[in-house]
Scaffold this motif. Structure first.
Motif, PDB file in Angstrom:
ATOM      1  N   ASP A  48       0.852  -1.192   0.000  1.00 19.28           N
ATOM      2  CA  ASP A  48       0.000   0.000   0.000  1.00 19.28           C
ATOM      3  C   ASP A  48       0.891   1.247   0.000  1.00 19.28           C
ATOM      4  OD1 ASP A  48       1.028   0.025   2.527  1.00 19.28           O
ATOM      5  OD2 ASP A  48      -0.891  -0.174   3.574  1.00 19.28           O
ATOM      6  N   ASP A  49       0.347   2.380   0.423  1.00 19.67           N
ATOM      7  CA  ASP A  49       1.122   3.620   0.383  1.00 19.67           C
ATOM      8  C   ASP A  49       1.749   3.953   1.739  1.00 19.67           C
ATOM      9  OD1 ASP A  49      -1.295   4.091   1.599  1.00 19.67           O
ATOM     10  OD2 ASP A  49      -1.633   6.036   0.663  1.00 19.67           O
ATOM     11  N   THR A  50       2.214   2.921   2.461  1.00 18.65           N
ATOM     12  CA  THR A  50       2.863   3.142   3.750  1.00 18.65           C
ATOM     13  C   THR A  50       4.091   4.036   3.607  1.00 18.65           C
ATOM     14  OG1 THR A  50       2.095   1.030   4.685  1.00 18.65           O
ATOM     15  CG2 THR A  50       4.063   2.003   5.654  1.00 18.65           C
ATOM     16  N   VAL A  51       4.915   3.780   2.588  1.00 16.56           N
ATOM     17  CA  VAL A  51       6.134   4.569   2.403  1.00 16.56           C
ATOM     18  C   VAL A  51       5.799   6.038   2.159  1.00 16.56           C
ATOM     19  CG1 VAL A  51       8.144   4.926   0.919  1.00 16.56           C
ATOM     20  CG2 VAL A  51       7.483   2.609   1.578  1.00 16.56           C
ATOM     21  N   ALA A  52       4.800   6.295   1.343  1.00 17.47           N
ATOM     22  CA  ALA A  52       4.413   7.680   1.062  1.00 17.47           C
ATOM     23  C   ALA A  52       3.954   8.386   2.336  1.00 17.47           C
ATOM     24  CB  ALA A  52       3.300   7.704   0.015  1.00 17.47           C
ATOM     25  N   LYS A  53       3.217   7.668   3.174  1.00 16.48           N
ATOM     26  CA  LYS A  53       2.747   8.271   4.426  1.00 16.48           C
ATOM     27  C   LYS A  53       3.922   8.584   5.353  1.00 16.48           C
ATOM     28  CE  LYS A  53      -1.753   8.230   3.813  1.00 16.48           C
ATOM     29  NZ  LYS A  53      -2.611   7.310   4.576  1.00 16.48           N
ATOM     30  N   VAL A  54       4.880   7.658   5.436  1.00 18.02           N
ATOM     31  CA  VAL A  54       6.037   7.896   6.300  1.00 18.02           C
ATOM     32  C   VAL A  54       6.878   9.054   5.764  1.00 18.02           C
ATOM     33  CG1 VAL A  54       8.175   6.914   7.200  1.00 18.02           C
ATOM     34  CG2 VAL A  54       6.113   5.507   7.083  1.00 18.02           C
ATOM     35  N   THR A  55       7.057   9.108   4.453  1.00 17.16           N
ATOM     36  CA  THR A  55       7.824  10.201   3.854  1.00 17.16           C
ATOM     37  C   THR A  55       7.192  11.553   4.149  1.00 17.16           C
ATOM     38  OG1 THR A  55       8.534   8.731   2.062  1.00 17.16           O
ATOM     39  CG2 THR A  55       8.778  11.094   1.698  1.00 17.16           C
ATOM     40  N   LYS A  65      12.671   8.399  11.123  1.00 19.38           N
ATOM     41  CA  LYS A  65      13.571   7.812  10.131  1.00 19.38           C
ATOM     42  C   LYS A  65      12.864   6.647   9.447  1.00 19.38           C
ATOM     43  CE  LYS A  65      17.725   8.965  12.788  1.00 19.38           C
ATOM     44  NZ  LYS A  65      18.971   8.425  13.423  1.00 19.38           N
ATOM     45  N   LEU A  66      13.136   6.476   8.162  1.00 19.70           N
ATOM     46  CA  LEU A  66      12.520   5.405   7.387  1.00 19.70           C
ATOM     47  C   LEU A  66      13.569   4.413   6.917  1.00 19.70           C
ATOM     48  CD1 LEU A  66      10.234   4.031   5.735  1.00 19.70           C
ATOM     49  CD2 LEU A  66      10.764   5.644   3.890  1.00 19.70           C
ATOM     50  N   ILE A  67      13.302   3.128   7.138  1.00 18.78           N
ATOM     51  CA  ILE A  67      14.094   2.050   6.554  1.00 18.78           C
ATOM     52  C   ILE A  67      13.153   1.285   5.637  1.00 18.78           C
ATOM     53  CG2 ILE A  67      15.402  -0.059   6.991  1.00 18.78           C
ATOM     54  CD1 ILE A  67      16.162   1.045   9.698  1.00 18.78           C
ATOM     55  N   ASP A  68      13.445   1.306   4.352  1.00 15.71           N
ATOM     56  CA  ASP A  68      12.560   0.699   3.351  1.00 15.71           C
ATOM     57  C   ASP A  68      13.181  -0.601   2.848  1.00 15.71           C
ATOM     58  OD1 ASP A  68      10.506   0.274   1.612  1.00 15.71           O
ATOM     59  OD2 ASP A  68      11.147   1.773   0.131  1.00 15.71           O
ATOM     60  N   LEU A  69      12.667  -1.732   3.306  1.00 18.10           N
ATOM     61  CA  LEU A  69      13.189  -3.023   2.880  1.00 18.10           C
ATOM     62  C   LEU A  69      12.733  -3.352   1.460  1.00 18.10           C
ATOM     63  CD1 LEU A  69      12.688  -5.150   6.134  1.00 18.10           C
ATOM     64  CD2 LEU A  69      14.584  -3.643   5.491  1.00 18.10           C
ATOM     65  N   GLN A  70      13.549  -4.078   0.712  1.00 17.39           N
ATOM     66  CA  GLN A  70      13.266  -4.338  -0.698  1.00 17.39           C
ATOM     67  C   GLN A  70      12.025  -5.188  -0.897  1.00 17.39           C
ATOM     68  OE1 GLN A  70      16.518  -5.724  -3.047  1.00 17.39           O
ATOM     69  NE2 GLN A  70      17.943  -4.169  -2.332  1.00 17.39           N
TER      70      GLN A  70
END
Length: 327
Positions: A48-55, A65-70
């Protein structure tokens, strides 16, 4: 209470709806404490858009801080990634589904310091989950872990924990071992420095649970692995040797009985199944004993080649200083 550098580690998997309220709640409870803190959010391959929300949250709060696993590596790997990146003297882990209450964090930090603990485990005393899909599997797993590990904790599966970073960074988490963190901690610290405290538990408001009753069977296998490393990590030969001696003793007893039957009673034992069974038991005993010797050799090579010691010298975290009364 002196102030410390805190690292809050939160694994996230398809929790986009929870990102904003979670970060707001954590900031609201930690800002007044006087502790210097950071919030590490690990995106575990969300679709989903979890990364966008964290950014978006990062632009408003530099502590995030964000750690984005592959890809989706699982909660254990995500938690290990957060612990590796943590810079605090104390590390807090908490689920990203808002079922753990961030308001418990300051109290748990104070309790860990006051009781001189290395790990304070949350206990979801009044758990707000479905009976079949979550509560029953969790109770089964907790009972099994208690029996195997000897640690008298009620809720191993609660992700809300507070650790001393110097201790938790000495262990490595693999597979689905996040449930067994207290057991792994017991391999590097005394069990009396591991305790639990009652925490609030809330029903899930957004998203779906990623757990079910099928996890119980995987947990059983992980318990055996945890038990082995807890009791026999530095002496694996004892584990295999005990099994080998027990199996060999049983095979020897059967052979003794058969020898008595043949030479004293004059019975024919050539076609008796017990003869085959005793022979197989003796062969298995020999295999266990030789495996134990090989395991001891590998263990010694490991400790010597990695410079890993069989002991750990305790180091207390250094406080940043007294809290400001006006903060």
């Amino acid at each position: 209470m002196p102030a410390y550098k805190l690292s809050v580690v939160v694994p996230l998997y398809n929790e986009s709806e929870n990102v904003n309220p979670l970060t707001e709640e954590i900031a609201a409870v930690l800002d007044p404490t006087g502790h210097d803190w950071e919030l590490i959010l690990i995106n575990d391959g969300s679709s989903d858009d979890t990364v966008a929300k964290v950014t978006a949250v990062q632009t408003e709060n530099p502590r995030v801080k964000l750690i984005d696993l592959q890809r989706n590596f699982g909660q254990t790997a995500a938690m290990q990634a957060g612990i590796d990146a943590a810079e605090g003297d104390l590390i807090v882990t908490i689920d990203g589904d808002l079922q753990n209450d961030p308001k418990d964090i300051p109290r748990m930090i104070d309790e860990l310091i006051e009781r001189d603990l290395d790990l304070l485990q949350g206990w979801r005393y009044d758990r707000q989950d479905k009976l079949v899909s979550r509560k029953i599997p969790s109770r089964i797993a907790n009972k099994l872990i208690q029996k195997i590990s000897g640690l008298e904790l009620h809720d191993y599966g609660c992700s809300l924990k507070v650790y001393r970073a110097s201790i938790v960074k000495q262990i490595r988490l693999y597979g689905e071992m996040h449930r067994f963190i207290p057991i792994w901690m017991a391999t590097v610290t005394s069990p009396h420095r591991i305790a639990e405290t009652k925490v609030n538990h809330r029903s899930r408001q957004f998203g779906e649970s990623k757990y079910g009753i099928s996890r119980t069977f995987r947990v059983i296998v992980d318990i055996l692995a945890a038990f082995f490393f807890l009791r026999f990590r530095a002496r694996p030969g004892h584990f295999f040797g005990i099994i080998g001696l027990m199996v060999g003793a049983l095979g020897g007893l059967i052979l003794t009985y058969l020898g008595f039957a043949k030479y004293i009673l004059g019975e024919d034992i050539g076609n008796r199944p017990l003869l085959l069974v005793s022979s197989l038991l003796l062969v298995a005993a020999l295999q266990f004993l030789t495996t134990g010797v090989l395991a001891e050799m590998l263990s010694r090579v490991f400790f010597q080649s990695t410079s890993t010691r069989s002991y750990v010298v305790r180091q207390a975290p250094k406080p940043l200083g007294k809290k400001d009364d006006n903060s």
